[in-house]
Design an enzyme around this catalytic site. Sequence first.
Site, PDB file in Angstrom:
ATOM      1  N   GLU A 179      20.432  79.469  52.592  1.00 14.02           N
ATOM      2  CA  GLU A 179      21.412  80.415  53.153  1.00 14.02           C
ATOM      3  C   GLU A 179      22.818  80.113  52.655  1.00 14.02           C
ATOM      4  O   GLU A 179      23.734  79.805  53.428  1.00 14.02           O
ATOM      5  CB  GLU A 179      21.350  80.393  54.685  1.00 14.02           C
ATOM      6  N   GLU A 372      12.077  83.084  55.501  1.00 14.28           N
ATOM      7  CA  GLU A 372      12.257  82.865  56.947  1.00 14.28           C
ATOM      8  C   GLU A 372      12.177  84.199  57.660  1.00 14.28           C
ATOM      9  O   GLU A 372      12.797  85.178  57.224  1.00 14.28           O
ATOM     10  CB  GLU A 372      13.621  82.252  57.281  1.00 14.28           C
TER      11      GLU A 372
HETATM   12  C1  BG6 Z   1      18.458  80.265  59.573  1.00  7.62           C
HETATM   13  C2  BG6 Z   1      18.328  78.845  59.106  1.00  7.62           C
HETATM   14  O1  BG6 Z   1      19.823  80.483  59.763  1.00  7.62           O
HETATM   15  O2  BG6 Z   1      17.920  80.666  60.775  1.00  7.62           O
HETATM   16  C3  BG6 Z   1      17.378  77.996  59.917  1.00  7.62           C
HETATM   17  O3  BG6 Z   1      18.041  78.732  57.735  1.00  7.62           O
HETATM   18  C4  BG6 Z   1      17.463  78.410  61.369  1.00  7.62           C
HETATM   19  O4  BG6 Z   1      17.725  76.656  59.682  1.00  7.62           O
HETATM   20  C5  BG6 Z   1      17.019  79.850  61.488  1.00  7.62           C
HETATM   21  O5  BG6 Z   1      16.761  77.577  62.231  1.00  7.62           O
HETATM   22  C6  BG6 Z   1      16.894  80.401  62.900  1.00  7.62           C
HETATM   23  O6  BG6 Z   1      18.054  80.191  63.612  1.00  7.62           O
HETATM   24  P1  BG6 Z   1      18.034  79.427  65.013  1.00  7.62           P
HETATM   25  O7  BG6 Z   1      19.442  79.237  65.359  1.00  7.62           O
HETATM   26  O8  BG6 Z   1      17.312  80.302  65.956  1.00  7.62           O
HETATM   27  O9  BG6 Z   1      17.344  78.147  64.742  1.00  7.62           O
END
Ligand code: BG6
Length: 474
Positions: A179, A372
């Site tokens: 990211e 993701e």
């Molecule tokens: C992304 C990141 O921003 O979102 C992860 O690459 C992160 O590291 C994921 O965990 C989800 O966000 P959160 O805050 O719900 O963990």
Amino acid sequence: MGLSKDFLWGGATAANQAEGGVLEGGRGLSNVDLLPTGPDRKKVAAGDLEMLEWKEGYYYPAKEAIDMYNRYMEDIQLFAEMGFKVYRMSLSWSRIFPNGDDLEPNEEGLAFYESIFHELKKHNIEPLVTIAHFDVPVHLIKEYGGWKNRKLVDFYSRYAETILNRYKGLVKYWLTINEINILLHQPFVGGGIVFQDGDNKLEIKYQAAHHQLLASALATKIAHEVDPNNMVGCMLAGGSHYPYTCRPEDYQEAINRDREGYFFIDVQARGKYPSYALKKFEREGLNIQMEEGDKDILAASPVDFVTFSYYCSRTVSAHPEDYAHATGNLFPSIKNEHLPSTEWGWQIDPLGLRNSLNQMYDRYQKPLFIVENGLGAIDTPDSNGYVEDDYRIDYLKKHIQAFKDAVEIDGVELLGYTTWGCIDLVAASTGQMSKRYGFVYVDRDDEGNGTLNRTKKKSFDWYKKVIASNGEVL
Ligand code: BG6
């Protein structure tokens, strides 16, 4: 029709949110070890509150996380049972170079990841390795000021060269920086930057961005030299912006906000700064130091594929003060009344994923990879410890259908899909364990209590069937 038989199904984690063991195996401290839970987390993440060591009165969830450092065998076994074809993970920079500027790597750290890769190979799981996932050794912050210092380009390159050589033949898919656009929103998390009074924040952020873009291009070059089979990707915090109304100035705002993120990928995928960014630097009076030869470095090594995270879309307006706001994955957004929200206020938008895929494929014409996606939710185990997470299944089902449509109907080239937090882990934004994404439940609470035992949720068996049917049975 359908997805290609080589489609890479799997899940994703990051070292700082899963491993723990922060002082084990000769590892040094890194920025993300120093993010506390509670109200100060945001200020630390933004670089507005200095936290370069552990302080009394704070809880730091990364210290132990879910102890994957000691339990990876069991976890990989569970991933294999689900039929994972790929497992996205990150290496902890400070496990390999404890200070970041060391001349020699830490053998124990290298051996640790080597053992993980061997274990994955045993199960025919392809690793997808993020070289830096919100990860800067603290010494590099104290001594050099993090990524705002050009020396980080050399330190990162040495780190990349070391792991690319060491894991040659074991790892084929690499992501340079997780990211990368987060640098603009959480500069301490994305770049190890702590601001001082009077700093020109925007200039510092874009200077650090230039260094990361150079470092990413150099890592891509080294990866191709070490092994021409290596495939290197960039990684964007994705999710496109909608204009709140059809007023032209709202649409213009949406384009501009998309460009804030695409700026990075434009450089990494096309090999040069887009003209709108150079104009922005000029307009805002940002003096970004670039050396002779930088342009050539960027031009010589564009990435092979483009990856992104997708949790939600965002809605913007030229007049944001007129509207109610939603929380989102690190970016501000106006509440979109056409979309439901998660318990954390992130707005659920599967069609937005298909639209994002199309937008990015139109723009880059390179293979894409969703690295993701997932639902952060509160899970309540029943008396047997079982979690019936139908809400998670529903979320994932709709998003999988959306990317299948992008592939099958729109013709987008998609290499694979890794759901975020395939095993429960520490949330990046809040540090909570209670914000769970996994197919596997981990017994651990927000204060660090619990056995750390792993239990399969209902979604575990569901995802297993999805993978076995190559996405035909949802
Ligand atoms: C992304 C990141 O921003 O979102 C992860 O690459 C992160 O590291 C994921 O965990 C989800 O966000 P959160 O805050 O719900 O963990």
